[in-house]
Design a protein around this motif. Structure first.
Motif, PDB file in Angstrom:
ATOM      1  N   VAL A  63      37.377  44.184  36.429  1.00  0.00           N
ATOM      2  CA  VAL A  63      38.305  43.386  37.241  1.00  0.00           C
ATOM      3  C   VAL A  63      39.426  42.769  36.419  1.00  0.00           C
ATOM      4  CG1 VAL A  63      36.493  42.888  38.918  1.00  0.00           C
ATOM      5  CG2 VAL A  63      36.972  41.243  37.090  1.00  0.00           C
ATOM      6  N   LYS A  64      39.484  43.154  35.166  1.00  0.00           N
ATOM      7  CA  LYS A  64      40.497  42.598  34.275  1.00  0.00           C
ATOM      8  C   LYS A  64      41.890  42.883  34.817  1.00  0.00           C
ATOM      9  CE  LYS A  64      39.976  41.570  29.522  1.00  0.00           C
ATOM     10  NZ  LYS A  64      39.167  41.861  28.344  1.00  0.00           N
ATOM     11  N   ASP A  65      42.772  41.932  34.687  1.00  0.00           N
ATOM     12  CA  ASP A  65      44.166  42.031  35.147  1.00  0.00           C
ATOM     13  C   ASP A  65      44.291  41.999  36.667  1.00  0.00           C
ATOM     14  OD1 ASP A  65      44.786  44.425  32.524  1.00  0.00           O
ATOM     15  OD2 ASP A  65      45.056  42.250  32.490  1.00  0.00           O
ATOM     16  N   ARG A  66      43.180  41.852  37.368  1.00  0.00           N
ATOM     17  CA  ARG A  66      43.232  41.741  38.833  1.00  0.00           C
ATOM     18  C   ARG A  66      42.628  40.437  39.335  1.00  0.00           C
ATOM     19  NH1 ARG A  66      40.510  45.054  41.994  1.00  0.00           N
ATOM     20  NH2 ARG A  66      38.851  45.537  40.510  1.00  0.00           N
ATOM     21  N   PHE A  67      41.558  39.967  38.683  1.00  0.00           N
ATOM     22  CA  PHE A  67      40.866  38.750  39.109  1.00  0.00           C
ATOM     23  C   PHE A  67      41.121  37.630  38.103  1.00  0.00           C
ATOM     24  CE2 PHE A  67      37.054  40.732  41.627  1.00  0.00           C
ATOM     25  CZ  PHE A  67      37.945  41.489  42.364  1.00  0.00           C
ATOM     26  N   ALA A  68      41.169  36.403  38.613  1.00  0.00           N
ATOM     27  CA  ALA A  68      41.306  35.232  37.748  1.00  0.00           C
ATOM     28  C   ALA A  68      40.429  34.110  38.283  1.00  0.00           C
ATOM     29  CB  ALA A  68      42.759  34.778  37.687  1.00  0.00           C
ATOM     30  N   ILE A  69      39.730  33.451  37.384  1.00  0.00           N
ATOM     31  CA  ILE A  69      38.841  32.354  37.753  1.00  0.00           C
ATOM     32  C   ILE A  69      39.477  31.039  37.298  1.00  0.00           C
ATOM     33  CG2 ILE A  69      37.521  32.527  35.607  1.00  0.00           C
ATOM     34  CD1 ILE A  69      35.006  31.783  37.231  1.00  0.00           C
TER      35      ILE A  69
END
Length: 116
Positions: A63-69
């Motif tokens: 999910v790198k570069d698409r999801f952020a927490i």
């Protein structure tokens, strides 16, 4: 007692975005690393993103570069911003402490379905 309440899941088309929210109570939220996990029926739950008590973040390669927490300690809340969603992101999403072994009391989760 620890309580975790997830919200924000929905049916969304591929390429769309969603923001999940988690409200936590029953522990000193600001001192704990928190994470978003997801589970597809019949598969093991996996950690997709985590945020430390200090605010440092990690996301899974898938999910790198698409999801952020992110987290808001004043609100005892943790969020997951999901962009450019793919059908393979379809799952029930849960928040919990990291590692999850610290808290066996999972919330009900929130369903994310990515489909056209």
């Amino acid at each position: 007692q620890v309580q975790l309440v997830e919200s924000g899941g929905a049916l969304v088309q591929p390429g769309g975005s969603l923001r999940l929210s988690c409200a936590a109570s029953g522990f000193i939220f600001s001192t704990k690393s928190m994470g978003w996990y997801r589970q597809v029926s019949g598969k093991q739950r996996e950690l997709v993103a985590s945020v430390s008590s200090g605010g440092g973040t990690n996301v899974a390669d898938s999910v790198k570069d698409r999801f952020a927490i992110s987290r808001n300690n004043a609100k005892n809340a943790v969020y997951l911003q999901m962009n450019r969603l793919k059908p393979e992101d379809t799952a029930v999403y849960y928040c919990n402490q990291v590692p999850s072994t610290l808290n066996p009391n999972w919330g009900q989760g929130t369903q994310v379905t990515v489909s056209s």
